[in-house]
Design a protein around this motif. Structure first.
Motif, PDB file in Angstrom:
ATOM      1  N   ILE A  28       0.846  -1.205   0.000  1.00 21.84           N
ATOM      2  CA  ILE A  28       0.000   0.000   0.000  1.00 21.84           C
ATOM      3  C   ILE A  28       0.878   1.251   0.000  1.00 21.84           C
ATOM      4  O   ILE A  28       0.626   2.203  -0.743  1.00 21.84           O
ATOM      5  CB  ILE A  28      -0.944   0.009   1.231  1.00 21.84           C
ATOM      6  N   LEU A  33       2.408   6.261  -3.550  1.00 21.48           N
ATOM      7  CA  LEU A  33       3.263   7.417  -3.803  1.00 21.48           C
ATOM      8  C   LEU A  33       3.433   7.601  -5.304  1.00 21.48           C
ATOM      9  O   LEU A  33       3.796   6.665  -6.016  1.00 21.48           O
ATOM     10  CB  LEU A  33       4.643   7.221  -3.156  1.00 21.48           C
ATOM     11  N   SER A  94      10.575  11.563   6.382  1.00 18.37           N
ATOM     12  CA  SER A  94       9.197  12.005   6.608  1.00 18.37           C
ATOM     13  C   SER A  94       8.711  11.717   8.019  1.00 18.37           C
ATOM     14  O   SER A  94       7.733  12.292   8.475  1.00 18.37           O
ATOM     15  CB  SER A  94       8.264  11.314   5.608  1.00 18.37           C
ATOM     16  N   GLY A  95       9.388  10.829   8.729  1.00 27.17           N
ATOM     17  CA  GLY A  95       8.925  10.457  10.069  1.00 27.17           C
ATOM     18  C   GLY A  95       7.985   9.257  10.043  1.00 27.17           C
ATOM     19  O   GLY A  95       7.571   8.768  11.091  1.00 27.17           O
ATOM     20  N   THR A  96       7.663   8.756   8.839  1.00 27.45           N
ATOM     21  CA  THR A  96       6.767   7.595   8.724  1.00 27.45           C
ATOM     22  C   THR A  96       7.298   6.386   9.477  1.00 27.45           C
ATOM     23  O   THR A  96       6.524   5.542   9.919  1.00 27.45           O
ATOM     24  CB  THR A  96       6.588   7.205   7.241  1.00 27.45           C
TER      25      THR A  96
ATOM     26  N   ARG B  82       4.251  15.449  12.393  1.00 28.47           N
ATOM     27  CA  ARG B  82       4.151  14.853  11.067  1.00 28.47           C
ATOM     28  C   ARG B  82       4.937  13.553  11.013  1.00 28.47           C
ATOM     29  O   ARG B  82       6.152  13.565  10.848  1.00 28.47           O
ATOM     30  CB  ARG B  82       4.652  15.830  10.006  1.00 28.47           C
ATOM     31  N   ALA B  83       4.239  12.447  11.156  1.00 27.26           N
ATOM     32  CA  ALA B  83       4.879  11.124  11.060  1.00 27.26           C
ATOM     33  C   ALA B  83       4.282  10.391   9.869  1.00 27.26           C
ATOM     34  O   ALA B  83       3.846   9.249   9.965  1.00 27.26           O
ATOM     35  CB  ALA B  83       4.692  10.336  12.346  1.00 27.26           C
ATOM     36  N   PHE B  84       4.217  11.086   8.726  1.00 29.00           N
ATOM     37  CA  PHE B  84       3.679  10.453   7.524  1.00 29.00           C
ATOM     38  C   PHE B  84       4.380  11.061   6.313  1.00 29.00           C
ATOM     39  O   PHE B  84       4.970  12.140   6.397  1.00 29.00           O
ATOM     40  CB  PHE B  84       2.172  10.676   7.429  1.00 29.00           C
ATOM     41  N   HIS B  85       4.329  10.358   5.198  1.00 30.44           N
ATOM     42  CA  HIS B  85       4.975  10.845   3.980  1.00 30.44           C
ATOM     43  C   HIS B  85       4.112  11.946   3.347  1.00 30.44           C
ATOM     44  O   HIS B  85       2.906  11.753   3.178  1.00 30.44           O
ATOM     45  CB  HIS B  85       5.146   9.687   3.001  1.00 30.44           C
ATOM     46  N   PRO B  86       4.720  13.096   3.020  1.00 28.86           N
ATOM     47  CA  PRO B  86       3.918  14.205   2.470  1.00 28.86           C
ATOM     48  C   PRO B  86       3.261  13.869   1.139  1.00 28.86           C
ATOM     49  O   PRO B  86       2.264  14.498   0.769  1.00 28.86           O
ATOM     50  CB  PRO B  86       4.936  15.346   2.310  1.00 28.86           C
ATOM     51  N   GLY B  87       3.790  12.885   0.425  1.00 33.85           N
ATOM     52  CA  GLY B  87       3.241  12.570  -0.888  1.00 33.85           C
ATOM     53  C   GLY B  87       2.092  11.573  -0.856  1.00 33.85           C
ATOM     54  O   GLY B  87       1.471  11.289  -1.880  1.00 33.85           O
ATOM     55  N   ARG B  88       1.820  11.034   0.323  1.00 33.14           N
ATOM     56  CA  ARG B  88       0.785  10.010   0.429  1.00 33.14           C
ATOM     57  C   ARG B  88      -0.495  10.649   0.952  1.00 33.14           C
ATOM     58  O   ARG B  88      -0.445  11.566   1.761  1.00 33.14           O
ATOM     59  CB  ARG B  88       1.292   8.932   1.396  1.00 33.14           C
ATOM     60  N   SER B  92      -4.529   6.693   2.447  1.00 34.96           N
ATOM     61  CA  SER B  92      -3.542   5.635   2.150  1.00 34.96           C
ATOM     62  C   SER B  92      -2.636   5.367   3.345  1.00 34.96           C
ATOM     63  O   SER B  92      -2.294   4.212   3.633  1.00 34.96           O
ATOM     64  CB  SER B  92      -2.673   6.024   0.951  1.00 34.96           C
ATOM     65  N   HIS B  93      -2.246   6.442   4.038  1.00 35.23           N
ATOM     66  CA  HIS B  93      -1.401   6.283   5.228  1.00 35.23           C
ATOM     67  C   HIS B  93      -2.117   5.393   6.243  1.00 35.23           C
ATOM     68  O   HIS B  93      -1.536   4.449   6.774  1.00 35.23           O
ATOM     69  CB  HIS B  93      -1.120   7.665   5.824  1.00 35.23           C
ATOM     70  N   ARG B  95      -4.639   3.325   5.695  1.00 36.51           N
ATOM     71  CA  ARG B  95      -4.873   1.981   5.157  1.00 36.51           C
ATOM     72  C   ARG B  95      -3.649   1.105   5.305  1.00 36.51           C
ATOM     73  O   ARG B  95      -3.750  -0.093   5.599  1.00 36.51           O
ATOM     74  CB  ARG B  95      -5.246   2.072   3.672  1.00 36.51           C
ATOM     75  N   ALA B  96      -2.473   1.709   5.095  1.00 37.44           N
ATOM     76  CA  ALA B  96      -1.228   0.944   5.234  1.00 37.44           C
ATOM     77  C   ALA B  96      -1.078   0.455   6.668  1.00 37.44           C
ATOM     78  O   ALA B  96      -0.742  -0.714   6.903  1.00 37.44           O
ATOM     79  CB  ALA B  96      -0.039   1.804   4.820  1.00 37.44           C
ATOM     80  N   ARG B 124      -3.066  14.788  -0.656  1.00 39.45           N
ATOM     81  CA  ARG B 124      -1.754  14.397  -0.171  1.00 39.45           C
ATOM     82  C   ARG B 124      -1.500  15.084   1.169  1.00 39.45           C
ATOM     83  O   ARG B 124      -1.770  16.285   1.335  1.00 39.45           O
ATOM     84  CB  ARG B 124      -0.678  14.743  -1.196  1.00 39.45           C
TER      85      ARG B 124
END
Lengths: 261, 244
Positions: A28, A33, A94-96, B82-88, B92-93, B95-96, B124
């Motif tokens: 996912i 992306l 990103s911190g993800t 912010r603990a997520f990708h800016p492009g997502r 989706s974040h 759901r993952a 996004r």
């Protein structure tokens, strides 16, 4: 404690999530992306376009035509390798990574999930790139140059192994990303290892060149005719590249487990 | 329930967290107070298994977070804005994360609704305002419907409406019987939101008490009580209070 109670305790201690959960998460993440699509598309276009140009420019009827039309992978590998780096390093920038590890605290599973999912995607992309290069490049050949055919086992082997090589470079990128974590530094490491190191070390001696991925692909994997000093079988040469990927992913795994996120 | 025993973290020569022990109980909002640099974030990261302690142990629901069967169903955390990708996209974040712990997809829509992000879910996340980013982080923390929640500085940078929304959310989550552990350096916010307080300074436990008891120490003024408590540990206060 009764046997059942003991069993229940054990069941409670085992994590419920498995590799397939980690892989589903990574799948996912990968396809959500836009950059994934763009980089893969750019890799395919560049590889196939350069292969076509190489086909157009091939004039020596006695040369290794297959190797010529696959030469675009020299640039294609860079894009796949960079994408591999980003699959890991963008989690840190990103911190993800904090969200990822909260979901899958057993860290080796996170890297394994990425390797399985991204490795598969890269293998498909790699094979599409090499088969596409072969078809487009050979279609562009002038009539004086004999057409190689995929029904020739050596030609088919060259196309398939070169595509697999691209997937291994993608995994090498993933491993470097896990080790270095910062995108720019990791990409620099990848480029240094792929392009600069062979220039420095491999230029003088082909004996060492047998161990340099960039020289392996050009002189062994993609080659239909044996090249001087590359005496090892292409399968063994591919194994060397695979070994690099395994070692880098192994180091990345160890560091991922040890370091604070 | 969160249980920290002798939690210790060292960065080089600095002792960031120093044999810290405390228990955070369910059914209440427990505030985590301390001056900047007192070790609040480091402690929360160790509880979530992101940083490895140099000593001691933290447990969630009786075991280290790394050993949780379905981690997101046991605990959720908002540790940074912010603990997520800016492009997502936000959806989706989520759901993952849901897929990683076999959380049904319908729960993604549920938490999006809870934090009021439905209309922005397919944008996004890099385009989100700070308030929206915070809401996505909270949605991520709630995705597994966990019994334990950690929030590190959740109201930082939010507008008054956002602050109020977070306050009400914390109260509601605690009323549902969850363990809510929330750090802040805003004492007035703590006074309004928290039931219990854990106060630390220089990585050490200074107080583990109720908001009412601590304010009573300074005649009902929580702020004064806090300053009295942390006077010896704050690194920068002398310059601002004595100078200028």
């Amino acid at each position: 404690m009764t046997a059942t109670a003991l069993q229940q305790t054990r069941a409670a201690e085992r994590p419920g999530y498995r590799l397939r959960h980690a892989a589903r998460m990574e799948w996912i993440k990968l396809r959500s992306l836009r950059s994934t699509t763009w980089i893969l598309a750019a890799g395919l276009v560049v590889t196939i376009a350069l292969g076509t140009v190489a086909g157009l420019n091939t004039s020596d009827p006695k040369g290794d035509v297959t190797s010529n039309v696959l030469s675009g992978v020299i640039f294609g590998q860079l894009l796949l390798g960079v994408l591999g780096v980003l699959v890991m390093s963008s989690e840190y920038s990103s911190g993800t990574i904090r969200a990822t590890l909260a979901a899958i605290p057993r860290r080796p599973l996170v890297l394994a999930g990425k390797a399985v999912v991204f490795g598969t995607v890269a293998l498909v992309a790699g094979e599409v790139a090499t088969f596409g290069s072969f078809l487009a490049g050979t279609a562009a050949l002038r009539s004086s140059v004999p057409q190689p055919s995929l029904s020739d086992p050596a030609v088919l082997r060259a196309v398939v192994l070169t595509g697999a090589y691209l997937a291994l470079i993608a995994l090498i990128g993933l491993g470097i990303g896990a080790i270095v974590r910062h995108s720019a530094a990791a990409v620099t490491t990848l480029v240094g290892g792929l392009f600069v190191l062979p220039l420095v070390i491999g230029a003088g001696s082909h004996t060492v060149g047998q161990f340099m991925p960039e020289l392996i692909v050009g002189n062994s994997l993609a080659a239909v005719r044996p090249v001087k000093d590359f005496g090892m079988s292409p399968w063994l040469e591919l194994g060397i590249v695979a070994l690099y990927a395994v070692v880098l992913l192994g180091v990345g795994r160890a560091l991922l487990v040890r370091r604070d996120a | 329930m969160i249980d920290a025993r002798d939690l210790t973290k060292r960065y080089g020569a600095t002792l960031a967290v120093d044999r810290l022990s405390f228990t955070v109980r369910p059914g209440a909002v427990t505030g985590f107070l301390g001056p900047n640099g007192s070790g609040k974030s480091t402690t929360m990261r160790m509880v979530m298994g992101l940083d490895a302690p140099d000593g001691g142990q933290a447990r969630i629901g009786g075991r280290p977070y790394q050993q949780a069967r379905w981690p997101l169903r046991e605990a959720g955390a908002l540790l940074e804005a912010r603990a997520f990708h800016p492009g997502r996209t936000g959806r989706s974040h989520l759901r993952a994360l849901a897929a990683a712990n076999a959380v049904p997809r319908s729960r993604v829509e549920e938490v999006l609704g809870m934090v009021g992000l439905e209309s922005a879910a397919d944008r996004r996340a890099g385009t989100y305002s700070l308030g929206m980013a915070q809401r996505l982080g909270i949605a991520a923390a709630l995705i597994g419907d966990p019994a334990v929640l950690l929030f590190d500085e959740p109201v930082n940078g939010l507008d008054p409406e956002g602050v109020r929304w977070i306050r009400q959310l914390m109260r509601r989550l605690a009323a549902e019987g969850r363990t809510v552990f929330m750090s802040s350096h805003l004492i007035s916010e703590m006074a309004q939101t928290a039931d219990r307080l854990i106060v630390i300074g220089a990585g050490r436990l200074l107080a583990d008490t109720t908001v009412a008891e601590l304010s009573a120490r300074a005649g009902g003024n929580l702020e004064d009580a806090f300053f009295a408590l942390t006077a010896d540990t704050a690194q920068y206060r002398a310059a601002t209070e004595g100078g200028f």
